[in-house]
Scaffold this motif. Structure first.
Motif, mmCIF file in Angstrom:
data_model
loop_
_atom_site.group_PDB
_atom_site.id
_atom_site.type_symbol
_atom_site.label_atom_id
_atom_site.label_comp_id
_atom_site.label_asym_id
_atom_site.label_seq_id
_atom_site.Cartn_x
_atom_site.Cartn_y
_atom_site.Cartn_z
ATOM 1 N N GLU A 58 30.804 49.650 37.524
ATOM 2 C CA GLU A 58 29.497 49.182 37.896
ATOM 3 C C GLU A 58 28.860 47.921 37.237
ATOM 4 O OE1 GLU A 58 25.608 48.460 38.349
ATOM 5 O OE2 GLU A 58 26.237 49.142 36.297
ATOM 6 N N SER A 59 29.242 47.990 36.073
ATOM 7 C CA SER A 59 28.651 46.731 35.123
ATOM 8 C C SER A 59 29.518 45.541 35.492
ATOM 9 C CB SER A 59 29.243 46.878 33.715
ATOM 10 O OG SER A 59 28.935 45.842 32.835
ATOM 11 N N ALA A 60 30.969 45.398 36.072
ATOM 12 C CA ALA A 60 31.573 44.411 36.324
ATOM 13 C C ALA A 60 31.521 44.139 38.087
ATOM 14 C CB ALA A 60 33.228 44.554 36.232
ATOM 15 N N GLY A 61 30.795 45.054 38.634
ATOM 16 C CA GLY A 61 30.565 44.917 40.136
ATOM 17 C C GLY A 61 31.999 45.296 41.209
ATOM 18 N N VAL A 62 32.545 46.075 40.417
ATOM 19 C CA VAL A 62 33.743 46.439 41.118
ATOM 20 C C VAL A 62 33.451 47.202 42.775
ATOM 21 C CG1 VAL A 62 35.622 48.137 41.210
ATOM 22 C CG2 VAL A 62 35.523 47.039 39.176
ATOM 23 N N ALA A 63 34.327 47.010 43.796
ATOM 24 C CA ALA A 63 33.898 47.162 45.058
ATOM 25 C C ALA A 63 33.932 49.014 45.121
ATOM 26 C CB ALA A 63 35.014 46.884 45.919
ATOM 27 N N GLU A 64 34.825 49.446 44.390
ATOM 28 C CA GLU A 64 35.273 50.910 44.751
ATOM 29 C C GLU A 64 35.975 51.617 43.615
ATOM 30 O OE1 GLU A 64 36.790 53.778 48.155
ATOM 31 O OE2 GLU A 64 37.668 51.622 48.107
ATOM 32 N N VAL A 65 35.893 52.928 43.247
ATOM 33 C CA VAL A 65 36.665 53.543 42.499
ATOM 34 C C VAL A 65 37.155 54.715 43.167
ATOM 35 C CG1 VAL A 65 36.774 55.073 40.536
ATOM 36 C CG2 VAL A 65 35.469 53.190 40.336
#
Length: 161
Positions: free
Chosen positions: A24-31
Motif C-alpha cells: 500500500e505504501s509503495a503504491g503496488v498494483a496488486e498482491v
C-alpha cells in the motif's frame, strides 16, 4: 506502480500483513496470495495490515504456478526471490513497466516452489553478508519493492521513462 507481489505459501499472517502495508505504501498494483497464504478478509491479517488490504487490489490462487503462468500470459516480467546457484543480484534484474513486474516471495522455511523457479524469467536474491543467507520474507519483499520503485523514479527523473 506496476508491481504485482505474489506470495507463495507464506505461512505467517504477520508477514503477509506487513507485506500488504508495504504494498500500500509503495503504491503496488496488486498482491496475489497463493496456497496456504492468509488472504483478505481475515482478522489475523488485519492485525498487521492495519486496513492496508482495503487499498490494495488482491486475489487468491490455490496454486502459485497457476498465478505465475497467468501473469506471464498477461505479459508481466516474473522474478522469484530465492537464493540458488542460478540467482542473480536483484538490483541487476531489468524492469518492465508495461504491464509490469511480478515478484514472487516464498514460504518462510521452504522458499519459492521449485516449479515456479523453473517458470519465471529471473531468479534473484538480495546479497547477504552475514551468517544467514536470507532476510525475513517481509523484509526481503520490502527491500525489493522499494528498490524497484526507486529505479523507476530515477528513470523518470532522468527522462528515460
Amino acid at each position: 506502480h506496476p508491481i504485482v507481489v505474489v506470495l507463495d505459501n507464506v505461512r505467517s499472517a504477520l508477514n503477509v500483513g506487513s507485506l500488504f502495508r508495504t504494498a500500500e505504501s509503495a503504491g503496488v498494483a496488486e498482491v496475489i496470495t497463493c496456497g496456504i497464504t492468509v488472504h483478505p478478509p481475515s482478522p489475523k491479517l488485519e492485525k498487521t495490515a492495519l486496513s492496508a488490504t482495503r487499498f490494495v487490489r488482491s486475489r487468491h490462487f490455490d496454486d502459485v504456478l497457476e498465478a505465475v503462468r497467468s501473469l506471464r500470459e498477461e505479459g508481466y516480467l516474473t522474478v522469484a526471490m530465492e537464493t540458488t546457484e542460478r540467482s542473480r543480484d536483484y538490483a541487476t534484474v531489468p524492469l518492465r513497466r508495461e504491464p509490469g513486474v511480478a515478484v514472487v516471495l516464498g514460504n518462510e522455511v521452504h522458499g519459492v516452489d521449485v516449479r515456479v523457479m523453473e517458470a519465471v524469467d529471473y531468479v534473484a536474491e538480495i546479497p547477504s553478508f552475514g551468517v544467514k543467507n536470507s532476510l525475513n520474507v517481509a523484509s526481503a519483499g520490502s527491500v525489493c519493492i522499494y528498490d524497484f520503485v526507486r529505479r523507476w523514479r530515477e528513470e523518470e527523473a532522468a527522462g528515460m521513462a
